[in-house]
Motif scaffolding. Structure first.
Motif, PDB file in Angstrom:
ATOM      1  N   SER A   9       0.838  -1.190   0.000  1.00 49.73           N
ATOM      2  CA  SER A   9       0.000   0.000   0.000  1.00 49.73           C
ATOM      3  C   SER A   9       0.877   1.245   0.000  1.00 49.73           C
ATOM      4  O   SER A   9       2.099   1.183   0.196  1.00 49.73           O
ATOM      5  CB  SER A   9      -0.888   0.016   1.239  1.00 49.73           C
ATOM      6  N   ARG A  10       0.245   2.411  -0.187  1.00 51.44           N
ATOM      7  CA  ARG A  10       0.960   3.676  -0.130  1.00 51.44           C
ATOM      8  C   ARG A  10       1.612   3.866   1.246  1.00 51.44           C
ATOM      9  O   ARG A  10       2.749   4.339   1.342  1.00 51.44           O
ATOM     10  CB  ARG A  10       0.000   4.817  -0.441  1.00 51.44           C
ATOM     11  N   ALA A 222       4.408  -1.906  -5.869  1.00 53.32           N
ATOM     12  CA  ALA A 222       3.441  -0.821  -5.666  1.00 53.32           C
ATOM     13  C   ALA A 222       2.115  -1.134  -6.355  1.00 53.32           C
ATOM     14  O   ALA A 222       2.087  -1.636  -7.476  1.00 53.32           O
ATOM     15  CB  ALA A 222       4.005   0.487  -6.204  1.00 53.32           C
ATOM     16  N   ASP A 227       2.119   5.912  -6.413  1.00 48.20           N
ATOM     17  CA  ASP A 227       2.367   5.747  -4.980  1.00 48.20           C
ATOM     18  C   ASP A 227       3.854   5.821  -4.665  1.00 48.20           C
ATOM     19  O   ASP A 227       4.251   6.207  -3.566  1.00 48.20           O
ATOM     20  CB  ASP A 227       1.813   4.406  -4.494  1.00 48.20           C
TER      21      ASP A 227
END
Length: 475
Positions: A9-10, A222, A227
């Motif tokens: 995730s970011r 990613a 991101d």
């Protein structure tokens, strides 16, 4: 948390940047800077380093968007821009430099424990080396269970280790004395002018900024390409703010000369001088969490860099092998065997932490310079700008130019000593390149320029060994 699709995730990507940057370096900043300069020089140094590294962050950001196929980070850009052997040197230099950085974490952990348990000394006693060796292999087998699990743990640890740093900053701000800050301002008692003082801090700033490329290295994981850029820039801004405050606030509480003479980790010693023994204990616990978290992040990065190089045929195919948990197991074994060997050599070092810090920084400079100059190539040629936001080209040329000048200046500021020490590693490391080319049935050096580079590495290594043998360089 780990995602079911095997992607990060970011938040996890940002944690890789923050986790990689917030490690051993930030806890050593007060003494390291106080031994070189006062607040004025520190402000100038951070302006230079912050501007240069911000431009590097922006370089990683726009390269991630404009060259999405180059998903191996630092090494991939050098190979695409300059060819196979320079690409290999970038990958190897970044990898071995990161291994050395991992050793600095263990040295600082044991040095921290040495303040409470003398058997650990300055982090390079036999007991310290033994305990560090156990730690290396505990982390090794944990990471072998899966990158996603390790990344999730890194996210939690990253949040936890920011807390003692923020508390330290808060207490220092509360104890701020303007008269003391003015007294220390020009670095009284130090030799040389402001220019020399600033130059003396440059390798330190490189070390503490390493990790800025963490999201780029893991860009293949990613969920969305954008991101990577978000994680790089936001992580950079957060950590830079913390580092500047950790450096400057102690000058307003304690005389510079006293800070310069403190035991590492100096953040703990500074806090102890202000609030008493509990301050040293509090920061030391935070440091142990921080450094172990940074070690986890960098172990992941080291293995990923070597595996990526092998996947793109810059290194022997052996290192591309993954286990059932999709961990680059062969690259991880190589990383930790090298880390183990370097940990053992710290027994004979006069100042193991300072040596590891400076050598890590020096090994990282060439890969960073190659990335910045690749960005210059991309922007001046206008590659990708005909179809993707052509209006950004002028801005990106300026960003790439500043990043290139900055990394070039760092090579100068680091001095010839650490350049030849780097060559001692680059020259024998090139045997991996020879191995890879031969297993592919390709000519080892297809270009004269590559052969010249190899010759320079060998000459530099010979000079470095001679200087060590004659005592000109003291490890």
């Amino acid at each position: 948390m780990a995602s079911v699709d095997g992607k990060m995730s970011r938040l996890q990507l940002t944690a890789m940047v923050v986790g990689g940057m917030v490690g051993a370096g930030i806890f050593s900043l007060p003494r390291t800077f106080a031994g070189a300069t006062g607040p004025l020089g520190a402000v100038i140094a951070w302006l230079i380093a912050g501007t240069g590294m911000y431009m590097m962050a922006r370089v990683f950001q726009f390269l991630a968007e404009r060259k999405p196929a180059l998903d191996a980070g630092v090494f991939a850009y050098a190979k695409d821009g300059y060819g196979d052997y320079p690409g290999f040197l970038s990958a190897f230099g970044y990898w071995i430099g990161s291994c050395i950085g991992n050793v600095s974490y263990w040295v600082l952990i044991k040095s921290t424990l040495g303040a409470f348990f003398p058997v650990f000394g300055e982090g390079n006693t036999m007991v310290a080396i033994g305990v560090a060796s156990v730690g290396i292999w505990l982390f090794h087998f944990m990471i072998l269970r899966g990158v996603q699990q390790a990344a999730a743990i890194n996210t939690v640890v990253t949040i936890a280790k920011i807390i003692p740093i923020v508390v330290f900053i808060g207490i220092m701000a509360f104890a701020f004395k303007m008269d003391m800050f003015r007294f220390n301002f020009y670095g009284g008692g130090l030799e040389g002018g402001i220019g020399e003082q600033v130059r003396a801090t440059m390798l330190v700033t490189v070390f503490v900024f390493l990790g800025i490329e963490g999201a780029s290295v893991y860009s293949r994981y990613a969920r969305e390409r954008r991101d990577v850029g978000f994680a790089t820039v936001s992580g950079f801004l957060l950590v830079t703010t913390l580092m500047v405050l950790v450096t400057l606030l102690p000058y307003a509480v304690i005389p510079r000369e006293d800070i310069a003479g403190m035991r590492q980790p100096s953040m703990a010693t500074v806090l102890e001088a202000v609030v008493g023994p509990w301050g040293a204990m509090f920061v030391s616990v935070g440091l142990l969490i921080s450094v172990l978290g940074a070690y986890l992040a960098w172990s992941l990065i080291c293995a990923e860099v070597m595996s990526a190089a092998a996947r793109t045929r810059a290194m022997p195919a052996l290192f591309a092998r993954e286990n059932s948990a999709k961990v680059p197991s062969a690259a991880l074994w190589a990383t930790n065997l090298v880390t183990q060997a370097i940990v053992i050599t710290t027994y004979w070092s006069n100042d193991a932490f300072a040596l590891m810090l400076n050598l890590t920084s020096s090994m990282s400079l060439i890969p960073f310079l190659l990335v910045a100059s690749y960005a210059m190539q991309l922007t001046t040629r206008g590659d990708t700008y005909d179809t993707l936001r052509p209006g950004d080209r002028t801005r990106d040329v300026a960003i790439a130019a500043v990043a290139t000048v900055y990394t070039g200046y760092l090579l100068y500021a680091g001095g010839l000593k650490f350049l030849v020490l780097s060559a001692i590693l680059y020259a024998p490391g090139s045997l991996l390149y020879v191995w890879a080319r031969r297993e592919q049935g390709r000519k080892v050096f297809e270009r004269t320029a590559d052969l010249v580079l190899m010759a320079l590495a060998v000459l530099g290594a010979a000079l470095g060994i001679y200087w060590i043998a004659t005592g000109y360089i003291v490890l």
